[in-house]
Scaffold this active site. Structure first.
Site, PDB file in Angstrom:
ATOM      1  N   PRO A  87      38.741  25.421 -23.366  1.00  0.00           N
ATOM      2  CG  PRO A  87      39.937  26.414 -25.080  1.00  0.00           C
ATOM      3  CD  PRO A  87      38.607  26.444 -24.408  1.00  0.00           C
TER       4      PRO A  87
ATOM      5  CG  ASP B  50      35.911  15.824 -16.579  1.00  0.00           C
ATOM      6  OD1 ASP B  50      35.606  15.079 -15.643  1.00  0.00           O
ATOM      7  OD2 ASP B  50      35.362  15.813 -17.688  1.00  0.00           O
TER       8      ASP B  50
ATOM      9  CE  LYS C 185      43.189   7.745 -17.937  1.00  0.00           C
ATOM     10  NZ  LYS C 185      43.014   7.351 -19.324  1.00  0.00           N
TER      11      LYS C 185
ATOM     12  N   GLY D 285      35.995  19.892 -19.658  1.00  0.00           N
ATOM     13  CA  GLY D 285      36.893  20.631 -20.539  1.00  0.00           C
ATOM     14  C   GLY D 285      36.275  20.786 -21.930  1.00  0.00           C
ATOM     15  N   GLY D 286      36.532  21.905 -22.571  1.00  0.00           N
ATOM     16  CA  GLY D 286      36.050  22.127 -23.938  1.00  0.00           C
ATOM     17  C   GLY D 286      34.540  22.153 -24.002  1.00  0.00           C
ATOM     18  CG  ASP D 287      30.649  21.250 -26.707  1.00  0.00           C
ATOM     19  OD1 ASP D 287      29.974  22.292 -26.658  1.00  0.00           O
ATOM     20  OD2 ASP D 287      30.140  20.107 -26.860  1.00  0.00           O
TER      21      ASP D 287
ATOM     22  CB  THR E 149      35.392  22.055 -28.962  1.00  0.00           C
ATOM     23  OG1 THR E 149      36.224  20.900 -28.981  1.00  0.00           O
ATOM     24  CG2 THR E 149      35.335  22.636 -30.360  1.00  0.00           C
TER      25      THR E 149
ATOM     26  CG  MET F 221      41.096  12.098 -25.994  1.00  0.00           C
ATOM     27  SD  MET F 221      39.756  11.091 -25.368  1.00  0.00           S
ATOM     28  CE  MET F 221      38.575  11.254 -26.686  1.00  0.00           C
TER      29      MET F 221
ATOM     30  N   GLY G 194      47.061  24.070 -25.289  1.00  0.00           N
ATOM     31  CA  GLY G 194      46.601  25.260 -26.008  1.00  0.00           C
ATOM     32  C   GLY G 194      45.773  26.205 -25.160  1.00  0.00           C
TER      33      GLY G 194
HETATM   34  N1  SAH Z   1      35.430  17.929 -24.659  1.00  0.00           N
HETATM   35  C1  SAH Z   1      36.791  18.338 -24.922  1.00  0.00           C
HETATM   36  C2  SAH Z   1      37.634  17.208 -25.434  1.00  0.00           C
HETATM   37  C3  SAH Z   1      37.754  16.048 -24.488  1.00  0.00           C
HETATM   38  S1  SAH Z   1      38.817  14.816 -25.073  1.00  0.00           S
HETATM   39  C4  SAH Z   1      36.798  19.506 -25.913  1.00  0.00           C
HETATM   40  O1  SAH Z   1      35.777  19.836 -26.499  1.00  0.00           O
HETATM   41  O2  SAH Z   1      37.857  20.137 -26.050  1.00  0.00           O
HETATM   42  C5  SAH Z   1      40.353  15.318 -24.396  1.00  0.00           C
HETATM   43  C6  SAH Z   1      41.297  15.762 -25.477  1.00  0.00           C
HETATM   44  O3  SAH Z   1      41.056  17.116 -25.809  1.00  0.00           O
HETATM   45  C7  SAH Z   1      42.748  15.734 -25.085  1.00  0.00           C
HETATM   46  O4  SAH Z   1      43.287  14.441 -25.208  1.00  0.00           O
HETATM   47  C8  SAH Z   1      43.344  16.683 -26.082  1.00  0.00           C
HETATM   48  O5  SAH Z   1      43.502  16.056 -27.327  1.00  0.00           O
HETATM   49  C9  SAH Z   1      42.249  17.724 -26.232  1.00  0.00           C
HETATM   50  N2  SAH Z   1      42.474  18.936 -25.438  1.00  0.00           N
HETATM   51  C10 SAH Z   1      41.663  19.442 -24.506  1.00  0.00           C
HETATM   52  N3  SAH Z   1      42.132  20.601 -24.031  1.00  0.00           N
HETATM   53  C11 SAH Z   1      43.284  20.829 -24.677  1.00  0.00           C
HETATM   54  C12 SAH Z   1      44.246  21.882 -24.643  1.00  0.00           C
HETATM   55  N4  SAH Z   1      44.112  22.922 -23.838  1.00  0.00           N
HETATM   56  N5  SAH Z   1      45.315  21.801 -25.466  1.00  0.00           N
HETATM   57  C13 SAH Z   1      45.468  20.767 -26.289  1.00  0.00           C
HETATM   58  N6  SAH Z   1      44.591  19.744 -26.364  1.00  0.00           N
HETATM   59  C14 SAH Z   1      43.515  19.782 -25.577  1.00  0.00           C
END
Ligand code: SAH
Length: 505
Positions: free
Chosen positions: A12, A35, A57, A88-90, A118, A170, A199
């Site tokens: 994240p 990304d 984007k 980002g995330g997973d 995630t 999102m 976060g």
């Molecule tokens: N694959 C990612 C999510 C992709 S969708 C995951 O597992 O985290 C993108 C959404 O993730 C954003 O619109 C937001 O809601 C959330 N997000 C990702 N990183 C974030 C962060 N650091 N703080 C808050 N929301 C985050």
């Protein structure tokens, strides 16, 4: 031969939340497709030799369409490259990883998936919200709030009935629809709800309130994206369970400029205190290409021609010994005394089995020169293997003592490289960096050379000593100076500087 694609979750934001496997794969990548949500800290890990392609984007504009990204992945792999798709995330949590795999399968490209942490779970955790707790809920649901994906397809009634914690990704732009949907689905208006912005980064912010007024609270605080929405009783624990903001350097973004070999020590110390640390610009230590002078000195050393070896940085120590082993060996140093500028060089020297005979009372070039001169007898010979652009004060002080033979021997250059991905100038000027640390006057020189005609007036520089501070001052930066020239003291100085800055705001 066909290459391979790794779908890697970057986590994240916090660089510490990238998995070990993710980091290993990234460090070996030849092509990286990343990304917008991948943090800058993680982007600094992309090898300089790799081709980095932005596929995200930004400000509503897609740089690459999903189909174009898919195509890029298999095409680069077909060229035989090691391709990392960094997300980002997973990669599979609303990350379209599945679609990319379908494209790879269609072209017979081998792939692996490295899961990531995630944001759905990590962002609440960094805000003191456990996504489940036995006293409050029996399930947790991750839902996309993306309007297009949604198209009234969310069964709010069923979600409310589940009694679980609801996590919307999102969803910030659709906060109103989500709130209305949940209320219509039968959720209590006073259900604790959190909106968590950016976060796991220094800029993270949290709004917690009742479901019915969450929108208004967010407007008042001007909450922005990325943000996740968490709905459920567990949000009520945030105040009590929060921990991130209690760390001494929470909320502070620091740029660390320091030769890579030793950079991570300071970065780790600062991260441990809660800071978000960006290691920039990339620096390499390059031994001088012509070894003739060095070989001659080794010869003189072997013949007992020097009384003192003087080291002014761990890099100097390491390069000196690498070269020594190339042309001679450790016996060349028999009977030679060793002086070091400070603790880091002392430690580096110890690795080669040598205890320093002298270390000054203050760790800077001037004090080293002055105090060492007092110890030396006239006629003694000193060899100073160090950076090509070394501090002149050391030599100046030594020269004050008559009869010393001083040989200043350049053995390495510090070369600063612009990041090919991040714009250092922009980061500084738009306030994305709160502090920059400098551990020598030469790091200031290298940094300012790379950042060019940047306006440094808002930049707060935390410097290891007087000479470093004087150099930073020349560029109009705001200055703090560590009490002692150690990384511990520099860290303490940063904590003080962060407190002072907070008080003023
Ligand atoms: N694959 C990612 C999510 C992709 S969708 C995951 O597992 O985290 C993108 C959404 O993730 C954003 O619109 C937001 O809601 C959330 N997000 C990702 N990183 C974030 C962060 N650091 N703080 C808050 N929301 C985050």
């Amino acid at each position: 031969m066909t290459g391979k694609v790794w779908l890697v979750g970057a986590g994240p934001g916090d660089i510490g939340l990238l998995t070990i496997k993710g980091r290993q794969v990234l460090e070996q990548a030849e092509v990286v497709v990343y990304d917008a949500l991948v943090s800058e800290e993680i982007l600094t890990l992309i090898p300089q030799t790799a081709k980095a392609i932005f596929a995200g984007k930004r400000s509503g504009k897609h740089y690459l369409k999903q189909e174009e990204t898919n195509e890029l992945l298999w095409q680069e792999a077909e060229k035989g490259k090691r391709v990392v798709r960094l997300k980002g995330g997973d990669p599979f949590v609303f990350g379209r990883g599945g679609e990319e795999i379908e494209a790879l399968l269609a072209h017979n490209i081998p792939f692996e998936v490295v899961p990531g942490i995630t944001s759905a779970f990590a962002v609440p955790a960094y805000n003191g919200i456990p996504v489940t707790h036995r006293d409050f809920c029996g399930s947790v649901h991750i839902i996309t709030g993306h309007r297009q994906a949604e198209k009234n397809s969310i069964d709010y009634g069923a979600l409310v009935k589940s009694g679980g914690t609801l996590i919307f990704l999102m969803g910030f732009a659709a906060l109103k629809e989500i709130r209305t949907g949940l209320l219509q689905g039968g959720m209590e208006p006073d259900t604790p709800t959190a909106v968590l912005e950016k976060g796991t980064t220094a800029r993270q912010r949290r709004i917690v309130g009742a479901l019915s007024d969450i929108e208004e609270l967010c407007e008042r605080e001007k909450i922005g994206t990325p943000a996740i929405i968490v709905v459920g009783e567990v949000c009520g624990l945030a105040e009590q369970f929060s921990w991130y903001e209690k760390l001494p350097l929470a909320g502070v973004r620091i740029l660390v400029t320091r030769p890579v070999q030793s950079g991570s020590v300071l970065s780790e110390m600062l991260r441990e205190k809660g800071a978000q640390v960006l290691e920039l610009p990339a620096i390499s230590i390059e031994p001088v290409s012509d070894d003739t002078a060095l070989c001659e000195r080794f010869q003189t050393l072997q013949n007992g021609g020097y009384n003192w070896l003087v080291f002014t940085s761990p890099n100097g120590v390491n390069i000196f010994f690498q070269k020594l082993l190339q042309y001679a060996d450790i016996r060349a140093l028999a009977g030679v005394k060793a002086a070091v500028i400070g603790e880091a060089s002392e430690k580096a020297l110890l690795k080669y089995g040598i205890k320093a005979d002298f270390k000054p009372s203050v760790y800077d070039g001037e004090t080293l020169g002055r105090e060492l001169a007092l110890l030396c007898n006239p006629g003694e010979r000193l060899l100073i293997p160090r950076a090509a652009v070394g501090n002149p004060e050391l030599i100046c002080e030594l020269q004050k003592k008559e009869g010393l033979v001083i040989e200043d021997l350049p053995i390495y250059d510090t070369v600063y490289h612009n990041s090919s991905i991040l714009d250092e100038k922009e980061l500084i000027e738009n306030g994305a960096v709160d502090f920059v640390t400098f551990t020598s006057a030469s790091t200031v020189k290298g940094f300012t050379a790379v950042t060019g005609d940047t306006d440094y007036s808002k930049l707060r520089a935390v410097c290891i000593g007087r000479q470093t501070a004087a150099e930073a001052k020349k560029h109009g930066m705001q200055i703090w100076t560590a009490e002692r020239a150690t990384l511990e003291s520099l860290t303490d100085c940063l904590i003080r500087a962060a407190e002072e800055t907070r008080r003023k705001q």
